[in-house]
Design an enzyme around this catalytic site. Structure first.
Site, PDB file in Angstrom:
ATOM      1  N   SER A 236       0.925  -1.182  -0.124  1.00  0.00           N
ATOM      2  CA  SER A 236      -0.149  -0.023   0.376  1.00  0.00           C
ATOM      3  C   SER A 236       0.697   1.185   0.202  1.00  0.00           C
ATOM      4  CB  SER A 236      -0.807  -0.323   0.963  1.00  0.00           C
ATOM      5  OG  SER A 236      -2.025   0.861   0.920  1.00  0.00           O
ATOM      6  N   THR A 237       1.014   1.940   1.023  1.00  0.00           N
ATOM      7  CA  THR A 237       1.824   3.101   1.183  1.00  0.00           C
ATOM      8  C   THR A 237       3.517   3.038   0.906  1.00  0.00           C
ATOM      9  OG1 THR A 237      -0.007   4.130   2.777  1.00  0.00           O
ATOM     10  CG2 THR A 237       2.057   5.040   2.809  1.00  0.00           C
TER      11      THR A 237
ATOM     12  N   HIS B 129      -2.773  -1.005  -2.937  1.00  0.00           N
ATOM     13  CA  HIS B 129      -4.021  -0.099  -2.825  1.00  0.00           C
ATOM     14  C   HIS B 129      -4.409   0.761  -2.911  1.00  0.00           C
ATOM     15  CE1 HIS B 129      -4.315  -2.257   1.690  1.00  0.00           C
ATOM     16  NE2 HIS B 129      -4.601  -2.932   0.479  1.00  0.00           N
TER      17      HIS B 129
ATOM     18  N   MET C  83      -0.041   0.895   5.430  1.00  0.00           N
ATOM     19  CA  MET C  83      -0.582   1.690   6.137  1.00  0.00           C
ATOM     20  C   MET C  83      -1.818   0.427   6.830  1.00  0.00           C
ATOM     21  SD  MET C  83      -1.561   5.386   6.168  1.00  0.00           S
ATOM     22  CE  MET C  83      -2.739   5.456   7.490  1.00  0.00           C
TER      23      MET C  83
ATOM     24  N   ASP D 237      -4.382  -5.387   6.358  1.00  0.00           N
ATOM     25  CA  ASP D 237      -4.850  -5.795   5.586  1.00  0.00           C
ATOM     26  C   ASP D 237      -4.016  -6.866   4.907  1.00  0.00           C
ATOM     27  OD1 ASP D 237      -6.474  -6.907   3.135  1.00  0.00           O
ATOM     28  OD2 ASP D 237      -5.131  -5.295   1.832  1.00  0.00           O
TER      29      ASP D 237
END
Length: 360
Positions: free
Chosen positions: A178-179, A205, A298, A301
């Protein structure tokens, strides 16, 4: 080593400066940041021309930067900021359009650390989600930056003993990220050779449109072909597939081998694509053929999916805290002892190649 509680309480606030030509968004962001005790709001500017002198004076930790602005746009401003103030982290504000997606991916290549999407149309409930996401990102990124600045060494093992393979076992590598993902994936794919004997599948994401341009951007620096996954597509060796933004991806059995199932939902998952959905499908259908990697991001997940993969015999890898943009998603699988190895991005690439290679 843990930072003592009293030192965590004394941690400096994250200072933030906003650059956006929209008065509405400047005011919305001002109000959101001013209400948070962990953020110090420093001010605003209408575009890069007016922002740069203020950034030079204030030296914020974060600049929230609109992509589309008059006189000096987001990319030009970003280049100036990263050239003159490399320690300042930049988060882009992007529109959910094809052009917005292209420019945002270009910004990530040029040093922006992340982005959030501006909602289309009226400022309804979606703007609250955008503001909440932005505040959460700033806090997580600032916490990770503070971790690096403390220079405490992690007691987690950098690497466990090498797995000794007695035959070809693993055919699929699944990555949840993600991030900070685009930056980490670009670094990873530079180390993956064209003749890798397996398939890489990624849940990153991102909103719709963005994942297609991410695949195109990564392909430019990669040795293997990278594409956005299509429903029903048979996975091919020597390729990487990115789950479409706004959709879920499962890998299922077909008469011709592992195949992609792209669909909407389920609604209980907060992310589309969700790492948990991808990992759980592999735990059900190809557990002993799967290497699963949880990387920077973050939240949690991927944790539930990794529990299922662990039970069913998959090999699990986590990105180490030191190389993560945000050590959120890898944190709980590491803490719960699910992980077989904890590695930086370069070593993750090496281990993927090793685990997917033919053994004669």
């Amino acid at each position: 080593m843990q930072i003592p509680t009293e030192k965590r309480k004394m941690a400096r606030k994250a200072s933030v400066f906003v650059v956006d030509d929209s008065l509405v968004y400047r005011n919305l962001l001002r109000n959101a940041f001013a209400q948070d005790d962990e953020i110090e709001f420093l001010g605003t500017a209408i575009d890069g021309k007016f922002a740069l002198p203020k950034i030079a004076q204030l030296r914020p930790d974060f600049v929230i930067l609109d992509v589309e602005m008059p006189q000096m746009d987001g990319i030009q401003t970003l280049e100036e900021i990263k050239g003159k103030f490399p320690d300042t982290q930049v988060i882009m504000l992007s529109s959910l359009t094809q052009e917005g997606a292209k420019v945002t991916l270009k910004a990530l290549d040029k040093g922006a650390i992340d982005f959030v999407s501006k909602p289309d149309g009226k400022l309804d409930g979606a703007i609250s989600d955008t503001l909440e996401s932005l505040v959460s990102k700033i806090k997580a990124l600032h916490s990770q930056k503070s971790y690096h600045e403390t220079k405490f060494e992690s007691r987690l093992p950098v690497e466990l003993p090498i797995l000794h393979k007695h035959g070809k076992t693993y055919n699929i590598c699944a990555i949840g990220i993600s991030t900070g993902g685009p930056i980490a994936l670009r670094e990873l794919f530079k180390k993956i050779p064209a003749d890798i004997d397996g398939t890489i599948v990624i849940a990153q994401h991102m909103p719709p449109l963005f994942t297609n341009y991410l695949a195109e951007s990564l392909s430019q620096a990669a040795n293997i072909r990278i594409k956005e996954t299509e429903d029903g597509e048979i996975l091919q060796k020597g390729m990487a597939y990115i789950a479409p933004g706004g959709k879920q991806l499962e890998i299922v059995n077909s008469a011709n081998g592992p195949a992609a199932r792209v669909f909407n939902g389920p609604e209980e998952e907060l992310c589309k694509p969700a790492v948990n959905i991808l990992f759980k499908s592999l735990a059900e259908n190809f557990p002993k053929e799967t290497v699963a990697v949880i990387m920077t991001g973050m939240g949690e997940d991927g944790y539930l999916g990794m529990k299922e993969l662990k039970k069913n015999g998959s090999y699990l890898i986590a990105q180490n805290k030191e190389s993560c943009t945000v050590f959120g998603m890898p944190s709980r699988p590491v803490q719960d002892g699910l992980i077989d190895e904890i590695l930086n991005v370069e070593r993750i690439a090496e281990k993927i190649v090793y685990l997917l290679q033919k053994v004669l």
